[in-house]
Design an enzyme around this catalytic site. Structure first.
Site, PDB file in Angstrom:
ATOM      1  N   LYS A  97       1.918  -3.911   3.775  1.00 19.74           N
ATOM      2  CA  LYS A  97       2.720  -4.769   5.227  1.00 19.74           C
ATOM      3  C   LYS A  97       1.970  -4.279   5.988  1.00 19.74           C
ATOM      4  CE  LYS A  97       7.100  -6.025   3.177  1.00 19.74           C
ATOM      5  NZ  LYS A  97       6.831  -5.337   2.293  1.00 19.74           N
ATOM      6  N   GLU A 119      12.826 -10.663  11.558  1.00 18.69           N
ATOM      7  CA  GLU A 119      13.521  -9.881  10.243  1.00 18.69           C
ATOM      8  C   GLU A 119      13.006  -9.093   9.329  1.00 18.69           C
ATOM      9  OE1 GLU A 119      11.598 -13.214  10.261  1.00 18.69           O
ATOM     10  OE2 GLU A 119      11.334 -12.466   7.935  1.00 18.69           O
ATOM     11  N   SER A 387       0.753  -1.795  -4.457  1.00 19.99           N
ATOM     12  CA  SER A 387       1.107  -2.082  -2.532  1.00 19.99           C
ATOM     13  C   SER A 387       1.437  -0.596  -2.067  1.00 19.99           C
ATOM     14  CB  SER A 387       2.326  -3.255  -3.273  1.00 19.99           C
ATOM     15  OG  SER A 387       2.965  -3.222  -3.675  1.00 19.99           O
TER      16      SER A 387
HETATM   17  C1  LIG Z   1       6.889  -5.396   0.820  1.00 23.90           C
HETATM   18  C2  LIG Z   1       6.679  -5.200  -0.584  1.00 23.90           C
HETATM   19  C3  LIG Z   1       6.159  -5.993  -1.491  1.00 23.90           C
HETATM   20  C4  LIG Z   1       6.769  -7.510  -1.478  1.00 23.90           C
HETATM   21  O1  LIG Z   1       5.946  -8.426  -0.425  1.00 23.90           O
HETATM   22  P1  LIG Z   1       4.611  -9.270  -0.795  1.00 23.90           P
HETATM   23  O2  LIG Z   1       4.386 -10.579   0.464  1.00 23.90           O
HETATM   24  O3  LIG Z   1       4.631 -10.067  -1.982  1.00 23.90           O
HETATM   25  O4  LIG Z   1       3.608  -8.419  -1.076  1.00 23.90           O
HETATM   26  C5  LIG Z   1       5.250  -5.465  -2.850  1.00 23.90           C
HETATM   27  N1  LIG Z   1       5.087  -4.080  -2.497  1.00 23.90           N
HETATM   28  C6  LIG Z   1       6.312  -3.084  -1.534  1.00 23.90           C
HETATM   29  C7  LIG Z   1       5.525  -1.994  -1.395  1.00 23.90           C
HETATM   30  C8  LIG Z   1       6.605  -4.022  -0.281  1.00 23.90           C
HETATM   31  O5  LIG Z   1       7.054  -3.420   0.541  1.00 23.90           O
END
Ligand SMILES: *Cc1c(COP(=O)(O)O)cnc(C)c1O
Length: 415
Positions: A97, A119, A387
């Site tokens: 993010k 938000e 992610s």
């Molecule tokens: C917020 C988040 C997501 C989901 O958000 P996307 O916009 O779909 O990438 C996925 N993985 C993690 C670790 C997150 O914090």
């Protein structure tokens, strides 16, 4: 494949449309503000100064490039596959993010804004944006439902330590939807000094494009790193899909390759409305939060209630570019339920020494399923976008599911 050469010039078009999806469906008042952001994004973000400043931030503050890692033990145990992880969990603050938050905040700075607002639900976007605000010395207001504030105490503390103001929202169910409404309302009150920083590839134009462009770095790095390690592109590139930002980030580096692109949506407890958040799988076309895409609807046509064990994935729609990539066939979308995500969470922790976020565990679980189903002669090479890291999920998981003996035993028995 050549048709993807000009992809970024045409997708989206100048109105923010990816085929029939995307666009900007907001009040004339808000549209005027979006116009300002569009113009600024078009000019400022393309300037050499902006590009090199963002590049330096990525390197020295965020810790990029994040590595690609060959998950050798996991691959051997599954057999007939080679699984690789793009380690976004090693990005500063522990998830992808920050890639778009630093970009959005840098743009805010160039635009002369004093305050960035957003938000947050589980608090991940709020923490990333509060980090960016601290870095750029900007004020930061994070709108959060009172129920979420209670549930996500550690993230609330993080935001406050970073200097952000957490604004409690007491309307309605006191969760994410009301926080979005409160944030839009606050934005309209002072669009001159503030700017809204959206947390994924959703919302009215230009956000889906802008957030994709800021996340594109994942795909560019990963393509090069994977090629250097393996000498060819992966057979499959996969990522979890909530709003879709980490997935579009990695996919966008492989659009002109032969790699299959697999998005993974949360099936939660099952197929019934309210038990999952798999919008591309079970949803239909509709407009929500200022953009047209595929969404899960309740019986009145409004956004349906959603559920997933991974709170970062429980959004009733998906970025318009994913809807477009699905229709064109360039990307395919699959689902993983809570149980399989949990199995992947425990297995990756134990076999590789990496505790993944529950969101990312969905993509790992999909890779594990592909490996188990691969009956071909050649091992399947799979690049998973990891992610984020799972520290944020540990307390919840341990109190509900313990240390995962059940899942590890099942994994061991499957070999
Ligand atoms: C917020 C988040 C997501 C989901 O958000 P996307 O916009 O779909 O990438 C996925 N993985 C993690 C670790 C997150 O914090």
């Amino acid at each position: 494949m050549n048709s993807y050469e000009n992809y970024f010039k045409h997708e989206p078009d100048h109105n923010g449309n990816f085929g029939p999806y995307g666009g900007s469906y907001v009040s004339p008042e808000l549209n005027k503000i979006m116009e300002e952001i569009r113009d600024a994004y078009e000019t400022i973000s393309k300037s050499q100064k902006f590009v090199s400043e963002l590049r330096a931030i990525r390197k020295h503050f965020q810790g990029r490039p994040t590595p690609v890692y060959h998950a050798q033990r996991l691959s051997e145990r599954l057999g007939n596959c080679q699984i690789y992880l793009k380690r976004e969990d090693l990005n500063h603050t522990g998830a992808h993010k920050l890639n778009h938050c630093m970009g959005e905040a840098l743009l805010a700075k160039y635009m002369g804004k004093k305050k960035i607002i957003a938000e947050t639900g589980a608090g991940q976007h709020g923490v990333a944006l509060a980090t960016a605000a601290a870095y750029f010395n900007l004020e930061c207001d994070i709108y959060m439902g009172e129920v979420d504030i209670e549930k996500q105490a550690p993230n609330v503390s993080r935001m406050k330590l970073l200097g952000a103001r957490v604004v409690p929202v007491s309307a309605g169910l006191k969760t994410l939807k009301e926080a979005v409404d409160a944030c839009f309302a606050a934005y309209l009150e002072d669009p001159v000094n503030q700017i809204y920083c959206i947390g994924s590839v959703v919302g009215p134009h230009p956000f889906p494009q802008m957030v994709r462009d800021f996340q594109h770095v994942i795909g560019v790095e990963a393509r090069e790193q994977f090629f250097e390690m393996v000498g060819e592109d992966p057979d499959v590139v996969t990522a979890c899909v909530g709003g879709g930002s980490n997935a579009i980030g990695i996919f966008s580096g492989f659009l002109d390759s032969c790699s299959e692109l697999h998005g993974v949506e949360p099936l939660g407890r099952g197929e019934q409305i309210g038990d999952n958040a798999a919008s591309l799988t079970y949803g239909s076309e509709g407009i929500m939060h200022g953009f047209n895409s595929i969404m899960l609807k309740d019986k009145d046509g409004g956004p349906a209630p959603v559920y997933s064990v991974a709170s970062g994935l429980d959004y009733p729609s998906t970025g318009p570019e994913h809807a477009f990539l699905r229709d064109t066939g360039r990307a395919k979308y699959f689902t993983i339920d809570d149980e399989h995500a949990l199995e992947a969470f425990y297995v990756l922790s134990r076999l590789e020494g990496i505790i993944p976020a529950l969101e990312s565990s969905h993509a790992v679980a999909h890779a594990m399923r592909l490996a188990r189903e691969n009956t071909g002669k050649r091992p399947l090479s799979i690049l998973v976008n990891l992610s984020g890291r799972g520290d944020k999920d540990m307390d919840y998981i341990i109190s509900h599911f313990g240390f995962g003996e059940k899942y590890l035993e099942k994994f061991n028995s499957l070999g």
